[in-house]
Write a protein that holds these residues in place. Structure first.
Motif, PDB file in Angstrom:
ATOM      1  N   SER A 136       0.870  -1.177   0.000  1.00 22.64           N
ATOM      2  CA  SER A 136       0.000   0.000   0.000  1.00 22.64           C
ATOM      3  C   SER A 136       0.909   1.229   0.000  1.00 22.64           C
ATOM      4  CB  SER A 136      -0.923   0.009   1.223  1.00 22.64           C
ATOM      5  OG  SER A 136      -1.764   1.148   1.204  1.00 22.64           O
ATOM      6  N   TYR A 137       1.013   1.860  -1.149  1.00 20.91           N
ATOM      7  CA  TYR A 137       1.963   2.960  -1.346  1.00 20.91           C
ATOM      8  C   TYR A 137       1.626   4.118  -0.420  1.00 20.91           C
ATOM      9  CZ  TYR A 137       5.065   6.052  -3.995  1.00 20.91           C
ATOM     10  OH  TYR A 137       6.072   6.899  -4.375  1.00 20.91           O
ATOM     11  N   SER A 138       2.597   4.530   0.397  1.00 16.43           N
ATOM     12  CA  SER A 138       2.387   5.612   1.351  1.00 16.43           C
ATOM     13  C   SER A 138       3.669   6.403   1.513  1.00 16.43           C
ATOM     14  CB  SER A 138       1.947   5.064   2.710  1.00 16.43           C
ATOM     15  OG  SER A 138       1.919   6.076   3.692  1.00 16.43           O
ATOM     16  N   ASN A 139       3.586   7.706   1.293  1.00 18.20           N
ATOM     17  CA  ASN A 139       4.750   8.562   1.456  1.00 18.20           C
ATOM     18  C   ASN A 139       5.260   8.598   2.891  1.00 18.20           C
ATOM     19  OD1 ASN A 139       5.181   9.905  -1.279  1.00 18.20           O
ATOM     20  ND2 ASN A 139       2.995  10.188  -0.962  1.00 18.20           N
ATOM     21  N   SER A 140       4.398   8.250   3.842  1.00 16.62           N
ATOM     22  CA  SER A 140       4.805   8.208   5.249  1.00 16.62           C
ATOM     23  C   SER A 140       5.990   7.281   5.454  1.00 16.62           C
ATOM     24  CB  SER A 140       3.638   7.726   6.118  1.00 16.62           C
ATOM     25  OG  SER A 140       2.569   8.635   6.082  1.00 16.62           O
ATOM     26  N   ASN A 141       6.017   6.174   4.707  1.00 20.31           N
ATOM     27  CA  ASN A 141       7.086   5.192   4.874  1.00 20.31           C
ATOM     28  C   ASN A 141       8.460   5.808   4.633  1.00 20.31           C
ATOM     29  OD1 ASN A 141       5.383   2.867   5.358  1.00 20.31           O
ATOM     30  ND2 ASN A 141       4.847   2.938   3.193  1.00 20.31           N
ATOM     31  N   TYR A 142       8.559   6.660   3.625  1.00 23.80           N
ATOM     32  CA  TYR A 142       9.870   7.189   3.253  1.00 23.80           C
ATOM     33  C   TYR A 142      10.256   8.423   4.060  1.00 23.80           C
ATOM     34  CZ  TYR A 142      10.980   3.654  -0.104  1.00 23.80           C
ATOM     35  OH  TYR A 142      11.334   2.453  -0.652  1.00 23.80           O
ATOM     36  N   VAL A 143       9.292   9.165   4.563  1.00 23.26           N
ATOM     37  CA  VAL A 143       9.597  10.200   5.556  1.00 23.26           C
ATOM     38  C   VAL A 143      10.195   9.541   6.796  1.00 23.26           C
ATOM     39  CG1 VAL A 143       8.516  11.815   7.172  1.00 23.26           C
ATOM     40  CG2 VAL A 143       7.962  11.930   4.747  1.00 23.26           C
ATOM     41  N   LEU A 144       9.610   8.421   7.206  1.00 26.54           N
ATOM     42  CA  LEU A 144      10.125   7.702   8.376  1.00 26.54           C
ATOM     43  C   LEU A 144      11.510   7.104   8.107  1.00 26.54           C
ATOM     44  CD1 LEU A 144       6.843   5.943   9.527  1.00 26.54           C
ATOM     45  CD2 LEU A 144       8.087   7.717  10.787  1.00 26.54           C
ATOM     46  N   LEU A 145      11.761   6.619   6.894  1.00 29.66           N
ATOM     47  CA  LEU A 145      13.081   6.071   6.584  1.00 29.66           C
ATOM     48  C   LEU A 145      14.157   7.152   6.653  1.00 29.66           C
ATOM     49  CD1 LEU A 145      12.384   3.605   3.622  1.00 29.66           C
ATOM     50  CD2 LEU A 145      13.026   3.018   5.972  1.00 29.66           C
ATOM     51  N   ALA A 146      13.844   8.358   6.186  1.00 26.26           N
ATOM     52  CA  ALA A 146      14.805   9.459   6.311  1.00 26.26           C
ATOM     53  C   ALA A 146      15.088   9.744   7.783  1.00 26.26           C
ATOM     54  CB  ALA A 146      14.267  10.705   5.613  1.00 26.26           C
ATOM     55  N   HIS A 147      14.062   9.657   8.605  1.00 28.17           N
ATOM     56  CA  HIS A 147      14.228   9.852  10.055  1.00 28.17           C
ATOM     57  C   HIS A 147      15.128   8.764  10.642  1.00 28.17           C
ATOM     58  CE1 HIS A 147      13.191  10.890  14.189  1.00 28.17           C
ATOM     59  NE2 HIS A 147      12.928   9.614  14.391  1.00 28.17           N
ATOM     60  N   VAL A 148      14.936   7.529  10.192  1.00 28.33           N
ATOM     61  CA  VAL A 148      15.768   6.412  10.654  1.00 28.33           C
ATOM     62  C   VAL A 148      17.235   6.679  10.328  1.00 28.33           C
ATOM     63  CG1 VAL A 148      16.327   3.975  10.271  1.00 28.33           C
ATOM     64  CG2 VAL A 148      13.937   4.666  10.578  1.00 28.33           C
ATOM     65  N   VAL A 149      17.512   7.114   9.092  1.00 27.95           N
ATOM     66  CA  VAL A 149      18.891   7.404   8.695  1.00 27.95           C
ATOM     67  C   VAL A 149      19.488   8.489   9.586  1.00 27.95           C
ATOM     68  CG1 VAL A 149      20.347   8.315   6.838  1.00 27.95           C
ATOM     69  CG2 VAL A 149      18.562   6.635   6.313  1.00 27.95           C
ATOM     70  N   GLU A 150      18.723   9.511   9.882  1.00 29.06           N
ATOM     71  CA  GLU A 150      19.218  10.591  10.740  1.00 29.06           C
ATOM     72  C   GLU A 150      19.499  10.113  12.158  1.00 29.06           C
ATOM     73  OE1 GLU A 150      17.400  14.573   8.608  1.00 29.06           O
ATOM     74  OE2 GLU A 150      16.162  13.573  10.112  1.00 29.06           O
ATOM     75  N   LYS A 151      18.643   9.229  12.673  1.00 29.63           N
ATOM     76  CA  LYS A 151      18.854   8.692  14.023  1.00 29.63           C
ATOM     77  C   LYS A 151      20.114   7.834  14.078  1.00 29.63           C
ATOM     78  CE  LYS A 151      16.254   8.634  17.221  1.00 29.63           C
ATOM     79  NZ  LYS A 151      16.160   9.435  18.463  1.00 29.63           N
ATOM     80  N   VAL A 152      20.357   7.045  13.031  1.00 28.59           N
ATOM     81  CA  VAL A 152      21.507   6.138  13.014  1.00 28.59           C
ATOM     82  C   VAL A 152      22.806   6.900  12.823  1.00 28.59           C
ATOM     83  CG1 VAL A 152      22.616   4.269  11.713  1.00 28.59           C
ATOM     84  CG2 VAL A 152      20.165   4.152  12.229  1.00 28.59           C
ATOM     85  N   THR A 153      22.802   7.894  11.949  1.00 26.29           N
ATOM     86  CA  THR A 153      24.050   8.558  11.570  1.00 26.29           C
ATOM     87  C   THR A 153      24.338   9.824  12.374  1.00 26.29           C
ATOM     88  OG1 THR A 153      22.985   9.914   9.856  1.00 26.29           O
ATOM     89  CG2 THR A 153      23.768   7.708   9.218  1.00 26.29           C
ATOM     90  N   GLY A 154      23.311  10.419  12.940  1.00 27.93           N
ATOM     91  CA  GLY A 154      23.492  11.697  13.612  1.00 27.93           C
ATOM     92  C   GLY A 154      23.675  12.850  12.644  1.00 27.93           C
ATOM     93  N   GLN A 155      23.469  12.616  11.350  1.00 26.44           N
ATOM     94  CA  GLN A 155      23.578  13.635  10.322  1.00 26.44           C
ATOM     95  C   GLN A 155      22.202  14.014   9.804  1.00 26.44           C
ATOM     96  OE1 GLN A 155      26.656  11.242   7.856  1.00 26.44           O
ATOM     97  NE2 GLN A 155      26.922  13.367   7.194  1.00 26.44           N
TER      98      GLN A 155
END
Length: 367
Positions: free
Chosen positions: A185-204
């Motif tokens: 089920s295509y949802s833009n929410s998924n990729y906003v959250l993935l960007a958040h995940v990357v920021e949490k992991v990298t601190g960037q």
């Protein structure tokens, strides 16, 4: 596939530097490609009959070199600025592939796992976040509603300011509509959250991570920026009764969209799906590993069937494709089954045939 849409982390000066710098090596069409150039120009003429209204730009790449590119129409109706191969567009949901590849890059470095629950990356997570994995987000099987719908239900329309923080707050306050992992089920929410995940992991910041890990190493003139005023960018136009009105939104989400670049740079980037220069074999296999059947949900967009993997749709012939729609920017990005040829078509007003035009261009240059 659409993109409905610290937030604006890339300032104007930085974006200008990234988009006006010298790009990597390019080789243009040889003399023997005259017929292909002629046929390609005809595809663009059919797509944009008039040079005086909004239009489109297109590019074809072969093994990382731009072999044909052109533009037709106006990037700015008020000034008469023409669309050229150097005109910058918002690639909308064609940005999702960079988000997914960022996650695959971190997974290959053992910084995260696609099996990690979303709750690991949210402060005070809702209970349902424990049942959704990073992989569910990447493949659109989380069941999380689209944040655009959630924000609009709260009275925040496309003409109201809203950024990453507002989108994630709306997502956290919602509930998945489906059990995770059960259905595409295509949802833009998924990729906003993935960007958040990357920021949490990298601190960037996510834009800085993409610049460091993808754009700079591959010498790509690209920037992740939700900014409306990116230098050299086309304006977006809505058509009604034969007249065109500029359309823009102050929304500033990213991860689901907001990569600003030209079609030529997109087809240069496409060669990474052949070489794995960034990400290596893990990224190349990860793009299609565990891809899920999308059923017929994209049939109205010209895609009869396919499987969605890491920010890309895998078609039965082994080609990769994605579409993007945001404001009135509409783009198609496609990579041939053998990964040697790629095409991008992007327009700054509604162009119903842009997906068909991309297919025709890929056919012309793949033979």
């Amino acid at each position: 596939m659409h993109r409905t849409g610290s937030s604006r982390t890339a300032g104007g000066a930085l974006v200008l530097a990234l988009l006006s710098g010298v790009s990597g090596p390019q080789a243009y069409a040889a003399a023997g490609d005259d017929d292909r150039e002629r046929r390609s120009a005809e595809v663009l003429r059919e797509l944009v009959p008039s040079p005086d209204g909004p239009g489109c730009a297109a590019a074809v790449g072969r093994r990382g070199a731009v072999v044909w590119e052109a533009g037709k129409g106006r990037a700015d109706l008020a000034t008469g600025r023409a669309i050229t191969p150097k005109t910058v567009f918002d690639m909308a949901s064609n940005s999702k592939q960079f988000t997914a590849d960022a996650v695959l890059l971190l997974a290959a470095r053992h910084r995260l796992s696609l099996d990690d629950p979303l709750s690991d990356y949210l402060d005070d997570p809702p209970a349902w976040a424990r049942d959704i994995t990073v992989g569910d987000l990447m493949r659109h099987t989380s069941g999380i509603p689209d944040y655009q719908d959630l924000l609009e239900a709260k009275g925040i329309g496309l003409s109201d300011p809203a950024g990453q923080r507002e989108a994630i707050a709306a997502i956290r306050a919602s509930r998945p509509a489906d059990l995770p992992g059960k259905r595409f089920s295509y949802s833009n929410s998924n990729y906003v959250l993935l960007a958040h995940v990357v920021e949490k992991v990298t601190g960037q910041s996510f834009p800085a991570f993409l610049q460091q890990e993808f754009f700079a190493p591959l010498q790509l003139r690209m920037a992740l920026s939700p900014a409306v005023d990116v230098p050299g960018k086309a304006k977006s136009y809505d058509e009604k009764d034969g007249s065109f009105t500029p359309e823009s939104s102050p929304w500033k989400q990213y991860g689901d969209g907001s990569v600003q670049t030209t079609p030529g740079e997109m087809v240069r980037w496409a060669d990474n799906y052949r070489t794995g220069r960034v990400g290596g074999p893990e990224l190349l296999t990860g793009v299609t590993r565990d891809a899920v059947d999308v059923g017929d949900v994209l049939r109205g967009r010209g895609i009869e069937e396919g499987r969605y993997g890491a920010g890309m749709l895998l078609l039965p012939d082994n080609s990769l494709v994605h579409r993007g729609d945001w404001e009135q920017f509409h783009s198609t990005f496609k990579v041939a089954p053998d990964r040697n040829t790629a095409v991008t078509v992007v327009c700054n007003a509604d162009a119903p045939d842009h997906f068909r035009a991309a297919n025709r261009l890929l056919d012309i240059w793949s033979r």
